[in-house]
Structures are given as C-alpha cells and as structure tokens.
Design an enzyme around this catalytic site. Structure first.
Site, PDB file in Angstrom:
ATOM      1  N   LYS A  16     -34.642 -10.169 -19.449  1.00  9.16           N
ATOM      2  CA  LYS A  16     -34.181 -11.565 -19.408  1.00  9.16           C
ATOM      3  C   LYS A  16     -35.055 -12.453 -18.522  1.00  9.16           C
ATOM      4  CE  LYS A  16     -30.478 -11.186 -22.039  1.00  9.16           C
ATOM      5  NZ  LYS A  16     -30.351 -11.904 -23.329  1.00  9.16           N
ATOM      6  N   SER A  37     -34.234  -2.124 -22.775  1.00 13.84           N
ATOM      7  CA  SER A  37     -34.065  -3.549 -22.469  1.00 13.84           C
ATOM      8  C   SER A  37     -33.618  -3.831 -21.042  1.00 13.84           C
ATOM      9  CB  SER A  37     -33.066  -4.172 -23.446  1.00 13.84           C
ATOM     10  OG  SER A  37     -31.809  -3.510 -23.369  1.00 13.84           O
ATOM     11  N   GLU A  71     -25.488 -19.481 -19.580  1.00 13.81           N
ATOM     12  CA  GLU A  71     -24.336 -18.639 -19.896  1.00 13.81           C
ATOM     13  C   GLU A  71     -24.758 -17.196 -19.673  1.00 13.81           C
ATOM     14  OE1 GLU A  71     -26.910 -17.340 -22.730  1.00 13.81           O
ATOM     15  OE2 GLU A  71     -26.519 -19.465 -22.360  1.00 13.81           O
TER      16      GLU A  71
END
Length: 393
Positions: free
Chosen positions: A87, A373, A109
């Site tokens: 991210k 991830s 969010e």
C-alpha cells in the site's frame, strides 16, 4: 498519453457534480507529473531509501516441496516494504501529487488498516494533516493498525454504518471529500473508484510487476508460468499483473474471498457478482435483484469488499486473467502452513492466494510466482483465535 478513464465498458465517473472538478484537477496533475523527471526522481528516491525497493524475490522451497510444485514457488516480498505491505507504493505517489496540487489535508479509507497506515506514514513524511475512515468492525479486528495510525498523527474516524467494514468506510470518506474538496485530497487505496483513480493506483503499484519480471528472468532465466495474487479491490494484483499482461504464455490468477463458501457469505464479486455502480465506478459487484449492494464477508478485512476494480472486470471478460476464490477455512490453513514451513507470517489476504496455489498445484506449470502483498502482524489476534492458538497457556 491521456489517462485511461475506462477499461472496456468498466470504470468511468458516477459521482456528485461537486467532485467532478477535483477529479479533473487530479487528472490534470497526474498527466503533468507522472512522467516529470523531478516527480519521478523524488518518488524513486523514496521508494528506494524509504520503502526499501526493490523488494526481494524469495524461493519458498519447503512449501513447494510440501505442495508438489515442480517448477518452483517464488514470493514477491511486498511484506518487506516499510509499513508492511504494498500500500505504501500508492500512498507515497498520491501524497506527492497532493503536495504539488497545493492540498492541505489528506483523507483515506481503510479496511485491513494497511492503506491507512501507509497514508498516515506518507502524510507525516510531507507534513500534511490526515484523517482515516475505518469501519468499527475493522477497527476491532485490526486493533494494531489503529494504534499505528494514531501514533503517526492521523485521526482515525470510526464508521458505525452498515456492517462497519470497508464499504462503509469508503462511503464516509467520499462524503467528507464532497464537503472539503477544495483543500482535501482523497487517497483511494485500491484500484477502484471514479476515474482517474483506477489508473493512478495501477500505475503506482505497477512497480511490483516491473520488478518481478526482471527478477524472475534474473533468478530463473525465464518468465513465471503462473502469477497469483489475492483480489479485494485489486491493487496488489493489478500491480503485479501489469508486468506480465503482454506475455501470453504467463497465466494470471486472481483469488477472491470465498468466505463461508459461495453458497454462504463471501466477497467473490467476479465469481457471483454482476456489473453495476459502486463508489463512483461501473464494475462487477455483489448486489441483490433490486440492485442494492449486498454485504460482503471475509476473514480478511482487506478482502471484505463487495466490489472490484474496473480493470479486473475487463480482464475477466477478456479471459486474460482467471479469477478463483478461497474460503476462510482454506486461507487460514494456508496461513498456518506458510508460518510453519517458511517462517513467514503472511497477511490473511495473501493467504487466499497461497491457498489457491496449494489446492491447484497439479494444474500449475512453470515457476509459480505469488505476490506476498503484506505481512500478517495485523492478523495475529484474529488468526490466533480462529486457529485456537492461546497466548496465555
């Protein structure tokens, strides 16, 4: 080159008129800076010296032996990024854009909390105020990341509406943005939302696929036979897939949240959803016969979302990517096997991809590459409880 606004019929902008100007401003800034040498240099330096890129390629030999994968099993270690997941790649890129646009405040969010942590981190780095919207349910199951965001100076705003998960947090963030659009930039964390967000997120995450392609050629002398990634909104998946979309011999597999099974509660939008509009974009989503958005479910907070990015919808229809799913139970068992055979605690999101590899090993050809991830620190309380691991015994 103009920004991609639609992927086939999917994508577009289905938003209040009050944010069209902000979307136009963002599109213009992205077109101006994405190939600007100073912007790319600043982002590149941060990715290298702050995030820790390129992330390593690791061969998981014990799992490949246990699961019977003759071509080898490789992990792209996005879990080793600063903040613990992929991210941060997107958060840094968008914060640098916001800074150049003169924005004073960042909102975001988050579901699993990793995007929230990444956004709080990037905002602290450049000195911008930050508010993160998070569903109350997700705040309870991702307690560690709530603490991390607050330590980083972000305001974490609880959302009690609906199921208290990612969909509801996204809706609340959009409401904030509509009200404060002149001085606020909304960093969407996945490859979803109104154009140009899906293209921007995919671009900033494509570093995963670019690195992976080069690393696989260096490590093995060949491209992977299969690339596997988990899919919620789909940012890590589209990031790694973009490195191989033009390689017809490389099979691409996205793994959604099968939850309690496709006859029960799940988050498999591409398996059982239908096209519709959610959070400003036309894409596959879970909805009832009246077109009302259905509630999603996953043991993984990051996959607990009833929609998916528009590029994934287009790739599904084209047949370029195969989309599968894994249940909560199967993801948890793959989680534990990865812990005990490789000494790596994976995110529960990633564990869905690992479950697919384990259960489909006999059908996989060539080296198998999995996008790791994120790391599973955030999930240890929930996974430990589900697996019956007692810290007090």
């Amino acid at each position: 080159m103009s920004v991609t606004m639609r992927f086939g019929p999917y994508g577009g902008r289905y938003v209040p008129e009050t944010v069209i100007g902000a979307l136009d401003e963002l599109t213009e800034a992205y077109e101006r800076y994405r190939d600007d040498p100073d912007f790319r240099s600043e982002l590149g330096v941060l990715l290298g010296h702050y995030v820790g890129r390129p992330t390593p390629m690791y061969r998981a030999r014990r799992l490949e032996e246990a699961w019977g994968i003759p071509g080898g099993l490789w992990f792209k270690r996005e879990d080793l990024c600063h903040t613990g997941a992929h991210k941060i790649n997107n958060a840094l890129g968008q914060v640098l854009l916001a800074k150049r646009m003169g924005k004073e405040r960042i909102i975001a969010e988050t579901g699993a909390g990793q995007h929230g942590v990444a956004t709080a981190t990037a905002s602290a780095l450049v000195g911008l105020g930050c508010r993160v919207y998070m569903g109350r349910t997700d705040m309870q199951r991702q307690r560690l990341n709530v603490i991390r965001m607050r330590m980083l100076g972000a305001e974490v705003f609880p959302v009690d509406a609906g199921s208290g998960t990612l969909k509801d947090a996204t809706s609340e963030a959009i409401r904030d943005w509509v009200t404060n659009v002149e001085h606020t930039h909304y960093i969407i964390g996945s490859a979803v939302g109104p154009a140009p967000y899906p293209e921007i997120v995919a671009d900033f995450q494509s570093v995963i696929g670019i690195e992976s392609r080069e690393q696989m050629l260096t490590e093995t002398g060949d491209l992977p036979g299969t690339v596997v990634a988990c899919v919620g909104g789909g940012s890590n998946a589209i990031g790694i897939f973009r490195g191989f979309l033009d390689d017809a011999d490389v099979r691409l597999v996205g793994v959604e949240a099968g939850g309690e099974g496709l006859s029960g509660k799940h988050g498999a939008s591409l398996a059982l959803g239908s096209p519709g509009v959610l959070h400003g974009s036309y894409s596959y989503l879970l909805q009832d016969p009246d077109g009302q958005v259905a509630e999603a479910h996953s043991v993984s907070a990051g996959l607990d979302y009833p929609g998916v990015g528009p590029e994934h919808s287009h790739l599904r229809d084209l047949g370029r990517v195969t989309y599968s799913n894994a249940t909560d139970e199967d993801a948890l068992s793959a989680f534990l096997e990865c812990c005990r055979l490789e000494g790596i605690i994976p995110a529960l999101e990633t564990s869905h991809a690992l479950s697919y590899v384990r259960d489909s090993a006999g059908d996989l050809t060539g080296p198998v590459l999995v996008c790791m991830s994120g790391r599973g620190d955030k999930d240890v309380d929930q996974a430990g409880e589900a697996l019956g691991i007692d810290a007090s015994a």
